[in-house]
Structures are given as C-alpha cells and as structure tokens.
Design a protein around this motif. Structure first.
Motif, PDB file in Angstrom:
ATOM      1  N   LYS A 134       0.818  -1.216   0.000  1.00  0.00           N
ATOM      2  CA  LYS A 134       0.000   0.000   0.000  1.00  0.00           C
ATOM      3  C   LYS A 134       0.851   1.265   0.000  1.00  0.00           C
ATOM      4  CE  LYS A 134      -4.046  -2.022   2.280  1.00  0.00           C
ATOM      5  NZ  LYS A 134      -4.898  -2.024   3.502  1.00  0.00           N
ATOM      6  N   THR A 137       2.501   0.803  -4.211  1.00  0.00           N
ATOM      7  CA  THR A 137       1.664   0.658  -5.415  1.00  0.00           C
ATOM      8  C   THR A 137       0.971   1.954  -5.837  1.00  0.00           C
ATOM      9  OG1 THR A 137      -0.118  -0.262  -4.030  1.00  0.00           O
ATOM     10  CG2 THR A 137       1.300  -1.830  -5.183  1.00  0.00           C
ATOM     11  N   PRO A 138       0.550   2.842  -4.902  1.00  0.00           N
ATOM     12  CA  PRO A 138      -0.034   4.105  -5.361  1.00  0.00           C
ATOM     13  C   PRO A 138       0.945   4.998  -6.104  1.00  0.00           C
ATOM     14  CG  PRO A 138      -0.651   3.659  -3.078  1.00  0.00           C
ATOM     15  CD  PRO A 138       0.427   2.689  -3.433  1.00  0.00           C
ATOM     16  N   TRP A 210       3.842  14.127  -4.882  1.00  0.00           N
ATOM     17  CA  TRP A 210       3.305  12.780  -4.725  1.00  0.00           C
ATOM     18  C   TRP A 210       2.735  12.496  -3.329  1.00  0.00           C
ATOM     19  CZ3 TRP A 210       5.397   9.406  -1.098  1.00  0.00           C
ATOM     20  CH2 TRP A 210       6.651   9.741  -0.582  1.00  0.00           C
ATOM     21  N   ASP A 213      -1.099  13.344  -2.426  1.00  0.00           N
ATOM     22  CA  ASP A 213      -2.124  12.485  -3.014  1.00  0.00           C
ATOM     23  C   ASP A 213      -2.020  11.032  -2.571  1.00  0.00           C
ATOM     24  OD1 ASP A 213      -3.116  14.663  -4.496  1.00  0.00           O
ATOM     25  OD2 ASP A 213      -1.653  14.327  -6.095  1.00  0.00           O
ATOM     26  N   HIS A 214      -1.065  10.727  -1.703  1.00  0.00           N
ATOM     27  CA  HIS A 214      -0.872   9.336  -1.286  1.00  0.00           C
ATOM     28  C   HIS A 214      -1.974   8.935  -0.303  1.00  0.00           C
ATOM     29  CE1 HIS A 214       0.978   5.645   0.077  1.00  0.00           C
ATOM     30  NE2 HIS A 214       1.972   5.805  -0.789  1.00  0.00           N
ATOM     31  N   PRO A 215      -2.636   7.791  -0.521  1.00  0.00           N
ATOM     32  CA  PRO A 215      -3.723   7.372   0.389  1.00  0.00           C
ATOM     33  C   PRO A 215      -3.266   7.119   1.822  1.00  0.00           C
ATOM     34  CG  PRO A 215      -3.188   5.635  -1.204  1.00  0.00           C
ATOM     35  CD  PRO A 215      -2.482   6.862  -1.659  1.00  0.00           C
ATOM     36  N   LYS A 217      -1.029   9.030   3.396  1.00  0.00           N
ATOM     37  CA  LYS A 217      -0.294  10.242   3.756  1.00  0.00           C
ATOM     38  C   LYS A 217      -0.226  10.436   5.267  1.00  0.00           C
ATOM     39  CE  LYS A 217      -0.470  15.272   3.476  1.00  0.00           C
ATOM     40  NZ  LYS A 217      -1.224  16.448   2.983  1.00  0.00           N
TER      41      LYS A 217
END
Length: 451
Positions: A134, A137-138, A210, A213-215, A217
């Motif tokens: 996780k 992969t984003p 980046w 926008d990372h889930p 974060k």
C-alpha cells in the motif's frame, strides 16, 4: 544493506551524469565508522545498473570505541538493515540526484522517466507485506517482497524475518530516490536522528508532487514526524492535522513508572532491586526514592545509555533521601551472578524489544538462577493500538512483537509453569471499554517453599 537501481531505455547511460558518478571508478567514502561504496554493474546506452551499499569498517570493530560500536548493535539489527541510518549514510553520495542538480548540460534529463527496477534490503520492519504494498503501489510501482533464507545449524526457524523489496515502474531517478528517502524511514518504524525544522523542510521537498495524493499520507507523516519536538516547530493547524499519539505515550510513561513504584512499595520484601534493561535510568532514578530500599542495580548492556543514566543519577543525588543506583554493565542474554537472589527484578518495556524465540531462555534464567522474590514485567497491550490508529504498525521504535491481553497472560503462565511463582495482572493507563489499558503489567511472586 544496499540499494540497486536498474534503468532501461534509450539514453539510460545518462544516469551516470545525474548521479555525478563516473562508471569507470568505484566510489568509496567513510561515514561514521562505515564504508559507503557505489559501483556500476551494467553500463550501456540502453541499460545502466548501479548499486550503493554500506558495510561496517572492520578496523573499527577492533578499537575500544563504545561511542562508535555500542554492544546493542550486536543484539539489534538497525545498524545492518536498510533504514533511516542507511539513508543518512548514502545521502551525500546521492545528493546530486536527490537535488536534481547535475551539470547544466544534463539538467534536461532530470525529468526524463526510465523503466526502473529498484531493489533494496534487507529491511527489518513491523509493517506487514500488505502495508508495504500500500505504500508503493499508489506510486505506480509493481512490488515484490521476498524473505531471506534462514540457514541455521539447528532448528530455530525456517524463514528469516528480514525482507527484500523489488519495485518496478516508470519514473525519474530523482523522484524514485526522493520517495525512497521518505518511505524507508517509515518502513523502518524508527528514526535514529533528531528531527528538527530542516527535517520537516526535507520531508516537504522530497514529498512534493506525490505525498499529498498518497492514500497513506497521514500514516507516513505520523511515522516521519513522530517526536514531540516537531510540533513546537509547526503552526497549530498543522499540529492538529498531524497529531499523533506521542503526547499520550509520554504521559503513559509516567503512569507506568508510578504503577511500578506503587507495586514495589506494597511488596513485603523490597530492599534489593534490579532494573533489567535500565536504559538511560528513567525508572532507576525513581526507584532511588522508595523508602526502605538499600540497593538498586541498574543493569544495562549499552555503555552510551549507561553514561546518560549516570548523569541523571548525579543530578538526583542532590536531593534528600535519594539512594544512588549502582550502574552495572550486564545483558539479559548472559548469566550474571550479581543479579541473583534479589528481592525485586523489573523488566519495564523490555521483552518486546527481544526476538520472541529468545525470551524463554531469558525467563528460565530469571526463574531458575536469579530467583527474585518478585518479578515485574510491563509490555504494550497490542489491542490498544487501535486507539492510536496504528494499523499494522507496532507501538514503538524497535518492537519485535506485541501481545494482546490473552496472549500475554498465556505467555506468563507458560513461562512460570515449572517454577514456584504465582502471578497477577493489571492494566496501566486509560482503560478502553473493550480494548483494555495501553500497558499491561504482570507481577510474579515467589511462593514460600515448604519443608
């Protein structure tokens, strides 16, 4: 510990200019008792592969320099795993690429994407494979995680706990390096260096484009800016936005020490006390004020931590009724006759820092050789981690495992099964209705042996 970058595509050889490292030369520098080396294993217009790795300086191992090689390095893998320490070692070597500042004629290539394969390891992390996926992969990477082989001469375990990570995807050299320099310390779950305003600025700079926008974060920020000093350097809105559990843990430390002191004060025998794994002496110094105590042994393998403990003891010695603890260099992994036959032994937040399979031997030594009248163990309650929203992460820096209440109680029962000890359990800290207290305490009491 090493990092390998393989770039494929037209003009892949430009990597050498972006790194500012000549492919015909081996780069070697010394950093804090370690060697940092960089070399090219492939170099052509279509494919370039470069590896940077760090190894301890063997000469330093022969020197009597406790400040460079503390004994804890031999029972702790952080010095030998890809971690925040590794990043600090290689930052200078990769500075040109990280900052995107090659010679002027090559600056146009800073934003050029290549097909990258990135390999790094070993990592020693409390994060699950799922969480690692996780994290990467984003960012557009395919992720492969492999465990090392465990080739023991005796049956200990079949797989190593060390893991190796491979990332594949199309990106720029600067971007992938910046992502690694943010995420490797997150994976490590530990930052060994002081976090100041420059560290915050570096996180913002490396995370530009980046991180927002990372889930994950919030989790990344919690892991990166975990120390309380950070929040003195940023404004109140940011402080609330990135609030983590550290203030709670600091208050919990005080509550934990108070509970241990209270437990000891209620014991019938408490003249001699051993603080096992005493660290910097934060608990030992409090033990020095318990009425009726005549001897305190602060047992610790780290000479650096012991030095800090001495400074704390000397400061407390100026106060009335303080009993100076005796600092002794000692390790849980070896029998020490000085620890035998004491009234109280304490393992305060220690067991979770030791590989789980090594604990039975340690406990057998305590119960069969040291034979204290009372043994106090505290350790985190893994269930309570939900309150801290830690996800798959452990509570603190170097934990090898964490137990829920049932697991801890079963573990204590199993450890004392063959010895004349009874035990009781208590929670320490604010109690959650279903998850219990953040810390769990077990008091082992030696039974009177009948004639």
């Amino acid at each position: 510990m090493q990092l390998t970058l393989n770039a494929k595509g037209q003009n892949a050889s430009v990597m050498s200019y972006l790194l500012a490292k000549n492919p015909n030369n081996i780069y070697e520098r010394k950093q804090k008792g370690h060697y940092v080396r960089l070399f090219y294993s492939r170099f052509s217009e279509e494919e370039t592969e470069v590896t940077i790795f760090v190894t301890p300086d063997p000469i330093e191992l022969t020197k009597n320099s406790s400040s460079t090689y503390d004994i804890t390095h031999y029972i702790n893998d952080r010095e030998f795993a890809v971690s925040s320490i590794f990043c600090s070692f290689i930052r200078t070597a990769l500075g040109t690429a990280l900052n995107g500042q090659p010679a002027d004629e090559y600056k146009k290539w800073v934003d050029e994407p290549f097909d990258f394969q990135v390999d790094f390891g070993p990592i020693a992390s409390s994060l699950s494979d799922e969480t690692l996926y996780k994290l990467f992969t984003p960012l557009g990477f395919d992720v492969l995680i492999e465990e090392g082989e465990a080739n023991y001469q005796f049956e200990l375990k079949k797989r190593s706990t060390a893991r190796f990570v491979t990332l594949t995807g199309k990106t720029t050299l600067q971007r992938v390096l910046r992502q690694l320099f943010v995420l490797i310390p997150v994976i490590d779950d530990y930052k060994h260096y002081y976090i100041d305003e420059k560290e915050i600025e570096k996180l913002e700079r490396y995370g530009e484009g980046w991180l927002d926008d990372h889930p994950l974060k919030e989790m990344i920020l919690k892991q990166s800016l975990r120390f309380e000093e950070v929040y003195k350097l940023i404004d109140q809105p940011a402080k609330e936005k990135h609030k983590v559990e550290e203030p709670v843990k600091k208050r919990l430390n005080d509550m934990r020490y108070e509970k241990i002191i209270e437990t000891i004060e209620n014991l019938p025998k408490k003249e001699t006390i051993v603080d096992l794994g005493s660290g910097e002496g934060k608990l030992s110094v409090r033990l020095g004020f318990i009425e009726g105590v005549k001897q305190i042994l602060a047992a610790e393998p780290s000479q650096i931590a012991t030095k800090k403990a001495l400074e704390r003891f000397e400061k407390a010695a100026k106060k009335e009724s303080f009993l100076m603890p005796e600092r002794i260099w000692s390790s849980l992994f070896y029998y020490d006759e000085r620890l035998a036959g004491k009234d109280v032994m304490i393992l305060c937040e220690v067991i979770e820092h030791i590989d789980y399979e090594r604990l039975p031997k340690i406990m057998d030594t305590i119960f069969s050789e040291y034979k204290p009248e009372s043994l106090i163990i505290t350790t985190p309650n893994a269930e309570y981690n939900q309150v801290y929203e830690l996800g798959d992460s452990f509570r603190h820096t170097d934990h090898r495992f964490e137990l829920d209440r049932k697991q801890f109680q079963e573990w204590c029962a199993e450890r004392s099964r063959d010895y004349p000890y009874s035990f009781t359990f208590e929670g320490v800290g604010e109690i959650h209705e279903t998850l219990g207290a953040p810390t769990q305490l077990c008091l082992f009491t030696r039974k009177e042996e009948r004639a």
